[in-house]
Design a protein around this motif. Structure first.
Motif, PDB file in Angstrom:
ATOM      1  N   UNK A   1       1.863   8.450   6.185  1.00 53.75           N
ATOM      2  CA  UNK A   1       2.316   8.087   7.532  1.00 53.75           C
ATOM      3  C   UNK A   1       3.341   6.974   7.385  1.00 53.75           C
ATOM      4  N   UNK A   2       4.536   7.206   7.913  1.00 53.15           N
ATOM      5  CA  UNK A   2       5.635   6.298   7.603  1.00 53.15           C
ATOM      6  C   UNK A   2       6.680   6.327   8.701  1.00 53.15           C
ATOM      7  N   UNK A   3       7.199   5.154   9.069  1.00 56.53           N
ATOM      8  CA  UNK A   3       8.361   5.036   9.945  1.00 56.53           C
ATOM      9  C   UNK A   3       9.466   4.294   9.201  1.00 56.53           C
ATOM     10  N   UNK A   4      10.660   4.867   9.198  1.00 60.24           N
ATOM     11  CA  UNK A   4      11.844   4.209   8.631  1.00 60.24           C
ATOM     12  C   UNK A   4      12.698   3.736   9.799  1.00 60.24           C
ATOM     13  N   UNK A   5      12.880   2.438   9.922  1.00 62.99           N
ATOM     14  CA  UNK A   5      13.658   1.885  11.028  1.00 62.99           C
ATOM     15  C   UNK A   5      15.136   2.158  10.874  1.00 62.99           C
ATOM     16  N   UNK A   6      15.796   2.467  11.990  1.00 65.09           N
ATOM     17  CA  UNK A   6      17.238   2.652  11.978  1.00 65.09           C
ATOM     18  C   UNK A   6      17.953   1.342  11.683  1.00 65.09           C
TER      19      UNK A   6
ATOM     20  N   UNK B   1      17.656  -1.008   5.401  1.00 63.81           N
ATOM     21  CA  UNK B   1      17.778  -0.607   4.003  1.00 63.81           C
ATOM     22  C   UNK B   1      16.361  -0.658   3.430  1.00 63.81           C
ATOM     23  N   UNK B   2      15.801   0.513   3.114  1.00 66.34           N
ATOM     24  CA  UNK B   2      14.418   0.619   2.646  1.00 66.34           C
ATOM     25  C   UNK B   2      14.394   1.130   1.221  1.00 66.34           C
ATOM     26  N   UNK B   3      13.607   0.480   0.372  1.00 64.68           N
ATOM     27  CA  UNK B   3      13.405   0.953  -1.003  1.00 64.68           C
ATOM     28  C   UNK B   3      12.029   1.585  -1.117  1.00 64.68           C
ATOM     29  N   UNK B   4      11.941   2.648  -1.918  1.00 60.89           N
ATOM     30  CA  UNK B   4      10.664   3.262  -2.263  1.00 60.89           C
ATOM     31  C   UNK B   4      10.456   3.062  -3.755  1.00 60.89           C
ATOM     32  N   UNK B   5       9.331   2.421  -4.100  1.00 62.56           N
ATOM     33  CA  UNK B   5       9.042   2.096  -5.494  1.00 62.56           C
ATOM     34  C   UNK B   5       7.626   2.536  -5.842  1.00 62.56           C
ATOM     35  N   UNK B   6       7.357   2.594  -7.127  1.00 61.48           N
ATOM     36  CA  UNK B   6       6.020   2.928  -7.588  1.00 61.48           C
ATOM     37  C   UNK B   6       6.076   3.401  -9.025  1.00 61.48           C
ATOM     38  N   UNK B   7       4.929   3.446  -9.682  1.00 59.52           N
ATOM     39  CA  UNK B   7       4.897   3.906 -11.072  1.00 59.52           C
ATOM     40  C   UNK B   7       5.404   5.332 -11.201  1.00 59.52           C
ATOM     41  N   UNK B   8       5.760   5.728 -12.409  1.00 60.30           N
ATOM     42  CA  UNK B   8       6.185   7.096 -12.667  1.00 60.30           C
ATOM     43  C   UNK B   8       5.085   8.057 -12.227  1.00 60.30           C
ATOM     44  N   UNK B   9       5.468   9.108 -11.495  1.00 63.35           N
ATOM     45  CA  UNK B   9       4.485  10.073 -11.018  1.00 63.35           C
ATOM     46  C   UNK B   9       3.785   9.687  -9.735  1.00 63.35           C
ATOM     47  N   UNK B  10       4.249   8.614  -9.088  1.00 71.33           N
ATOM     48  CA  UNK B  10       3.583   8.139  -7.866  1.00 71.33           C
ATOM     49  C   UNK B  10       3.976   8.942  -6.629  1.00 71.33           C
ATOM     50  N   UNK B  11       5.072   9.719  -6.730  1.00 72.87           N
ATOM     51  CA  UNK B  11       5.492  10.539  -5.600  1.00 72.87           C
ATOM     52  C   UNK B  11       6.774  10.075  -4.930  1.00 72.87           C
TER      53      UNK B  11
ATOM     54  N   UNK C   1       0.241   7.910  -2.281  1.00 75.21           N
ATOM     55  CA  UNK C   1      -0.048   7.176  -1.044  1.00 75.21           C
ATOM     56  C   UNK C   1       0.766   5.890  -1.006  1.00 75.21           C
ATOM     57  N   UNK C   2       1.082   5.436   0.229  1.00 74.40           N
ATOM     58  CA  UNK C   2       1.703   4.120   0.384  1.00 74.40           C
ATOM     59  C   UNK C   2       0.593   3.074   0.304  1.00 74.40           C
ATOM     60  N   UNK C   3       0.697   2.190  -0.672  1.00 72.26           N
ATOM     61  CA  UNK C   3      -0.383   1.229  -0.914  1.00 72.26           C
ATOM     62  C   UNK C   3       0.007  -0.202  -0.590  1.00 72.26           C
ATOM     63  N   UNK C   4       1.294  -0.452  -0.348  1.00 72.03           N
ATOM     64  CA  UNK C   4       1.731  -1.819  -0.078  1.00 72.03           C
ATOM     65  C   UNK C   4       3.147  -1.773   0.468  1.00 72.03           C
ATOM     66  N   UNK C   5       3.568  -2.856   1.111  1.00 69.95           N
ATOM     67  CA  UNK C   5       4.961  -2.994   1.507  1.00 69.95           C
ATOM     68  C   UNK C   5       5.343  -4.466   1.465  1.00 69.95           C
ATOM     69  N   UNK C   6       6.619  -4.691   1.375  1.00 69.65           N
ATOM     70  CA  UNK C   6       7.138  -6.048   1.246  1.00 69.65           C
ATOM     71  C   UNK C   6       8.417  -6.125   2.072  1.00 69.65           C
ATOM     72  N   UNK C   7       8.483  -7.088   2.987  1.00 69.51           N
ATOM     73  CA  UNK C   7       9.702  -7.317   3.778  1.00 69.51           C
ATOM     74  C   UNK C   7      10.505  -8.452   3.157  1.00 69.51           C
ATOM     75  N   UNK C   8      11.831  -8.378   3.310  1.00 71.83           N
ATOM     76  CA  UNK C   8      12.752  -9.384   2.740  1.00 71.83           C
ATOM     77  C   UNK C   8      12.385  -9.670   1.268  1.00 71.83           C
TER      78      UNK C   8
END
Length: 246
Positions: free
Chosen positions: A30-35, A38-48, A221-228
C-alpha cells in the motif's frame, strides 16, 4: 510541491511461480507517491524494488491488487490503452541509457514525441536541453558522448513529453561519481523547478540523499521510510535492513 497523488498501489501483490515453488516478490504493498516529489525506493537485493517500479509503471502485470497513475487503475487497462498511457503520461530513465546509436542526441530526445506523432513545445525543449547542459551536444551521436552526457540525454528524453511521472531505475548505476552527481542534480532541479514527480530505484545512499523521501523494501514489503534523507541516515537504515532488522 503538489498535494496530489501521482501514483499509488493498494494491496499490490506480484507472485512468480506456482504452488510450493511460488515466490511473492511483492506482498501486499500500500503506497502513495506524492506529486511534485522525488521518491527513492531502496532495499536489499531481491527485496522487490525493480518489481515494484515495473508494476507501478505498467511494465509488469500484477498478480492481485491495484496500481494507479493518478486516478487511472492501470491494472484494469487493456494492453493498447496501457501502451498509450505509458507513452503519454510516463517517462523512463534506465541504468543502460537505452539510446539509439544511429540517432543524434536531439533525435533521441525527441523520439518519444515522434513515435506519438506529437510536435515538441520549442520553448520547453530549449529549457530542458539548457537545464541538462546539452546545448552544444545536440548533433552528437551517443558514441561521441560520455556516459554522463548519454544519461542526461536519456533524462531530457524522459522530460520532453511533460509526463505525469518519471521512473528512474538505477540512473547513476553506470556513471562515475561526478557524472552521477550531475544527473542527480538535474533530476532534483526538475522536481524543484518543473514540479516533476520522480520515483527512483537505487542502492546508493548518496543518490537517495538527493530525494525527498526514501521507501525501504524487504521481502516484498515496505518496512520503513525516511523523509528529507541524508547519506548517513540512509546508510544506517540499509545496514539495519541487511542485518534483518525489520
Amino acid at each position: 510541491m503538489s498535494t496530489q497523488v501521482a501514483a499509488s498501489t493498494h494491496e499490490l501483490r506480484k507472485v512468480y511461480g506456482k504452488g510450493e515453488a511460488s515466490v511473492a516478490a511483492l506482498d501486499g504493498i500500500d503506497l502513495d507517491i506524492g506529486g511534485g516529489q522525488f521518491t527513492a525506493i531502496m532495499g536489499p537485493s531481491g527485496s522487490g524494488k525493480s518489481t515494484l517500479m515495473h508494476c507501478l509503471a505498467g511494465l509488469d502485470a500484477v498478480t492481485s491488487g491495484h496500481a494507479y497513475i493518478g486516478d487511472t487503475d492501470i491494472t484494469r487497462l487493456k494492453e493498447k490503452d496501457l501502451t498509450r498511457l505509458r507513452r503519454d503520461r510516463i517517462g523512463f530513465v534506465f541504468q543502460a541509457f537505452n539510446l539509439i546509436p544511429t540517432l543524434t542526441a536531439e533525435e533521441n530526445i525527441l523520439l518519444p514525441l515522434a513515435i506519438a506523432g506529437r510536435a515538441a513545445d520549442p520553448a520547453w525543449f530549449d529549457l530542458v536541453v539548457d537545464t541538462v547542459g546539452l546545448g552544444d551536444r545536440l548533433r552528437h551521436r551517443p558514441g561521441e558522448l560520455s556516459g554522463g552526457q548519454q544519461q542526461r540525454v536519456a533524462c531530457a528524453r524522459a522530460l520532453v513529453s511533460k509526463p505525469s511521472i518519471i521512473f528512474a531505475d538505477e540512473p547513476t548505476g553506470n556513471l562515475d561519481s561526478t557524472s552521477g552527481a550531475e544527473v542527480l542534480g538535474f533530476l532534483r532541479r526538475s522536481v524543484d523547478e518543473f514540479d516533476q514527480t520522480i520515483v527512483m530505484v537505487t542502492h546508493d545512499p548518496v543518490a537517495a540523499s538527493h530525494t525527498d523521501r526514501v521507501l525501504f523494501l524487504a521481502d516484498g514489503r515496505i518496512v520503513d521510510e525516511l523523509w528529507q534523507p541524508e547519506r548517513e541516515s540512509v546508510l544506517e537504515r540499509m545496514v539495519a535492513l541487511s542485518n534483518g532488522a525489520h
